[in-house]
Structures are given as C-alpha cells and as structure tokens.
Design an enzyme around this catalytic site. Sequence first.
Site, PDB file in Angstrom:
ATOM      1  N   ASP A  55    -108.491 -55.977 -29.382  1.00 40.25           N
ATOM      2  CA  ASP A  55    -108.433 -56.481 -30.747  1.00 40.25           C
ATOM      3  C   ASP A  55    -109.340 -57.688 -30.961  1.00 40.25           C
ATOM      4  O   ASP A  55    -109.868 -58.257 -30.011  1.00 40.25           O
ATOM      5  CB  ASP A  55    -106.995 -56.821 -31.134  1.00 40.25           C
TER       6      ASP A  55
ATOM      7  N   TRP B 195    -104.297 -64.183 -35.119  1.00 42.43           N
ATOM      8  CA  TRP B 195    -103.976 -65.140 -34.067  1.00 42.43           C
ATOM      9  C   TRP B 195    -104.618 -66.505 -34.256  1.00 42.43           C
ATOM     10  O   TRP B 195    -104.060 -67.516 -33.833  1.00 42.43           O
ATOM     11  CB  TRP B 195    -104.476 -64.585 -32.728  1.00 42.43           C
TER      12      TRP B 195
ATOM     13  N   ASP C 175    -106.035 -52.319 -26.602  1.00 42.48           N
ATOM     14  CA  ASP C 175    -105.774 -53.735 -26.853  1.00 42.48           C
ATOM     15  C   ASP C 175    -107.075 -54.538 -26.893  1.00 42.48           C
ATOM     16  O   ASP C 175    -107.128 -55.682 -26.451  1.00 42.48           O
ATOM     17  CB  ASP C 175    -104.818 -54.316 -25.806  1.00 42.48           C
TER      18      ASP C 175
ATOM     19  N   GLY D 188     -98.328 -58.883 -33.572  1.00 44.20           N
ATOM     20  CA  GLY D 188     -98.780 -57.494 -33.616  1.00 44.20           C
ATOM     21  C   GLY D 188     -98.221 -56.627 -32.514  1.00 44.20           C
ATOM     22  O   GLY D 188     -98.319 -55.401 -32.577  1.00 44.20           O
ATOM     23  N   GLU D 189     -97.606 -57.226 -31.509  1.00 36.12           N
ATOM     24  CA  GLU D 189     -96.999 -56.467 -30.415  1.00 36.12           C
ATOM     25  C   GLU D 189     -95.550 -56.071 -30.722  1.00 36.12           C
ATOM     26  O   GLU D 189     -94.877 -55.463 -29.895  1.00 36.12           O
ATOM     27  CB  GLU D 189     -97.030 -57.300 -29.125  1.00 36.12           C
TER      28      GLU D 189
ATOM     29  N   ARG E 227    -101.860 -74.346 -31.135  1.00 32.98           N
ATOM     30  CA  ARG E 227    -103.258 -74.758 -30.967  1.00 32.98           C
ATOM     31  C   ARG E 227    -103.650 -75.945 -31.828  1.00 32.98           C
ATOM     32  O   ARG E 227    -104.781 -76.406 -31.734  1.00 32.98           O
ATOM     33  CB  ARG E 227    -104.166 -73.552 -31.210  1.00 32.98           C
TER      34      ARG E 227
END
Length: 555
Positions: free
Chosen positions: A326, A263, A324, A182-183, A120
């Site tokens: 989050d 993130w 999910d 986190g996955e 990003r």
Amino acid sequence: MRISSRWWVAPVLVAVAGPAAAQGTGDWTTYGGNDWNQRYSTLKSITPANVSQMVPRKIFQTGISKLGSFENTPIVQNGVMYVTTPYNTAMAYDLKTNKELWRYEHKLGTTITCCGPNNRGVAIHGGTHVYMGTLDAHLVALDAKTGKVVWDKEVGDPAFGYSITHAPLIIGDNVIVGVSGGEYGIRGHVTAYNAVSGDQVWRWYSIPAPKGDPTYDEKAPNGWWGTWAAKAEAHDLHRDIAKEKADSAKYAESWKVGGGGVWMTPAYDKALNSIFVAVGNPSPDLDGASRPGDNLYTDAVVAIDATTGKTKWYYQTVPHDVWDLDAVSPPVVINLGGRKAVVHAGKTAWVYVLDAETGKLIRKTDNFTPQENMFALPSEKGTRMLPGANGGAEWSPIAVDPTLGYAFVAGLHQPMNYITHSAPYEKGKLWLGSAFVAIPGEEQYGLYSAVNLKTGKIAWQNKVPQPMMGGALATATGLTFTGEGNGNFNAYNSRTGKLLWQFNGGAGCNSAPMTFMHGGEQFIAVACGGNFQLSYPLGDAVLVFGLPKRAVAQR
C-alpha cells in the site's frame, strides 16, 4: 500525574565552526517541515565541513512508563519544542531554560492497532493551539501555553479498529486528520475540522461509494470497483477479471469495510488548493476474493480539494492489492522540469513522480530495493516475492533536496513468502485473509538511497545492517540525515552518499529527524526510542545535536 523531564547537557568542546546562516525564525512548525512535506531546510550553519564536530547538546528523556514505537518528529515554534510519545502523552518544553512547560496524558479508551503503539507528532495553529491524534481515534486540541484541553473530538469508532497515528496538518483555519485501521475492515477517511471550534468542515472517504449513496464520488463513477485494471502500468497483476466481475454482486457491500487507512500526514499546495494523501491497503489485506475490483482508492495517491473535500484526481499504484504494497510514505510536492509534481516512495520500491495538476505519471524511477517475482500471486505453499509486505519504503517520510532533484529514501529488504488462507470479517479483529512470513536464514538489511527525480536513476545507495524505518532530513548545505534500528544516527553527503558523521543513541533511531534554530545556533533533533513493529531497542529519548558551544561562540 505530572512527571518531570530530565535533561543532560553535553560538555563544552573546542572546535571550529562554519559560517552562520538562518532561514526566517528557523522554526520547524509542521511535520514535513513545510506544506510540501519536503523535509528540506535552508539552514546553513551545519555543513559537510563541520558536521563531524557535531555533539549531543541536550537529551530529553520523556520519562514515560510505557514504551512503544517512538516515531515522533518534534515541532519547534517560538522557543518551545512539542513532543508526543507512543501512548499519546504530549509535552512542551522551553528550549532556553530546558524546563518542561506542561504535559498532557491522554486517557486512552479502546485501542486496536495493527503495528504497535505510536504517534508521529502534533500540528500547531497560530501559536495558540496544538493538535494530537490518538490511538483511540480522537483529535484533541490543547492550549499551546498550558496543555489544557480546548476540545476533543472522536474521529472514528475505535471499537471498529479506527485509530490516529500521524501528525495532523493545518491549512488556514482547518486542521486535517486521517485515520488508520485498514487491517480491521474500516472505511477510511480524511476529515477537516475548524481549528478553533472543532466543528467538522468536510469529510473525504478513501473508499468511494456506489451511485445512490450520499457519499458518492464523481471521480469514481464505478465506486470502489474502479476500471478493472489488469496491470499496474506495464506489470501484470495476474487477476482473474472475469471471476471478479462475476463475484461483484455477491460482494456488493464490500466497500463498506474496504479499508483504506490514511497513515501519514498529507502534503498541501496553496496555489493548486490541493491536499495530497497516500492511501493504505484494502480490507481484507491480502485476500482479494471477497473484494472484487480495483478497490479504489486504496494503494493510491489522491488529490483532494482543500476547500470542499472533493476528489480532484487519483493515481493507483497497485489495483486490487493482495501483497500489502500500500501507499504509506507521505507524498511530497516539488517543482521539477518546469512543472509541479507530487513524489511518493512506494512499498513497491519504485518512486512515483506524478503531475500535481492532473495525477498523470511523469515517471517511475528505478527500484531502490531489490525486486523479485513482482506481483506473483500468494499460494497455499507460499510464494516468494520482493519487496516484502513492509516495502520498499514503509511509512518512513522521504526528504527532497530541490537543488539536486534528489529524493532520499529509507528502504527495507525483507524476503517474504505469501501464504493464502481466508478469514471472515469480525468487528475489531485483525483481518488479513492471508499471511506473509519472513524466510528463515535469508539476509535482511536496509538501503538508504538518493533517487534522481529528474532521470529516475539511483544516484547512490548505502547499505545498513537492518531494514530501515524512520525517515529522512535534507539541508541546503548538502547534508542528509537518517537513523537506524541499531541506534545509529547518520549524516551523509547529499551528493555523494559519503558517511560524514555518526552517533549511537542507545535505542533505535526510528523517527524522521528535523532541524531548527535557537539562540543563533542550528540544531538537529531526532527521537531515538526504537520500533515495536521491527523489534528494535525501545527507549524514550529525544536527542538534540549541535556544534560544540565554544565553537559557536567563536564563529
């Protein structure tokens, strides 16, 4: 190998432009536009009266060989634009000559990412160094003039699923960066490095440890178990607290693989000396059986002391998340009603307004995308719930117009079924523990909303054909900009939501736009290269819009 950039310069058109105005140098020097992450510009050359005349002035094609989610927000300083691509190529080019100055192609090692390759953007320190996080979890410092590597630090072990996708943040002489993953059963963290030497200054863990561990966090005296919250504010989470407590000894080590990726780029307030981060989902993502407790600080907005890296406060939007839902959209700082507040657009479809000093909830706004069967537990046959696992608001940054008190939110409507199944932890393997599945035949769409932060009400909404992922920009003249997956890039009246201008970029405009001044003109830039996660058309172009050249000369 060095790849030359390609520019297309739009033809000269005749038009009448509005009055010129500029803010300082007119540069855009940090991902969120300023330390507060507001994505709000005081530039005033492009207005509701003349935005319909806006044309592409330049299209920068990066020429990369591998496409992915092009989610970059360019940085502009001293006439140079810095761009990053999905697989960690960084470029600098001269806005006056339209020539590429340098290109750095990071040689990626192991990469494990859940949602497609992306980056990003960069951070810039003193005009001397630029910093990029990488998919293999490195933080690389580059010489801003040449693109040569100054230093390169591994922030996390990519073999365990650590990666970096967001733009770093500069605070004084420190560069701040968080990790994704986190996955995959990571233990998330945010780290401050000395911007010059690359030495680690402090590290804050998004999963607090129990007492006795060297990383114990006093703000979470019960570790990541938390307070065993049965509700999210007034909403029942349908937890079996007694069973969770009974299972806690069996899963006493679960915090070590607790997830909690960060993130997106944090916000920073100098007066409070606070960094505000949004923390992602716990691991395993959708199966709460092996992780009893609230799973702090996942699904939370957290204030961190910028000097020490210690927790100041936290607000958890969804304790013990199994949906999910989050916290991923970047926090924003504003002055609201005489006090400083932190604003976060949730996957839950609520915007949370928190007291910046205490973390106490000021208000939770009306929902900006449909909600149905909220917090119903997943089941073997599948449980329908809205919002789905993408939100609400995904990672997309909001923009805030402080004069209106509006937050502009790009939202998703994707009905989903949540289906339970268990899976053991395996190093570097996707660890969801359940599944979320889109419901065939049901309409999916996007909603671009103006949320009144003073009242919590929705001021206006615009529906678009596809779920929205990318982000927003607002300007002092009363304009807000955002993109769509079908390639449309739109300008709206900030107060009314009326569509004033649209351009199709040929690939999904799924990045957060920005604006800057150069040569006495205001420009709007957006990366239109699509989105891997939602299968929007891919590309490699940064589009730079402005008023027609002759119109600018005639002002």
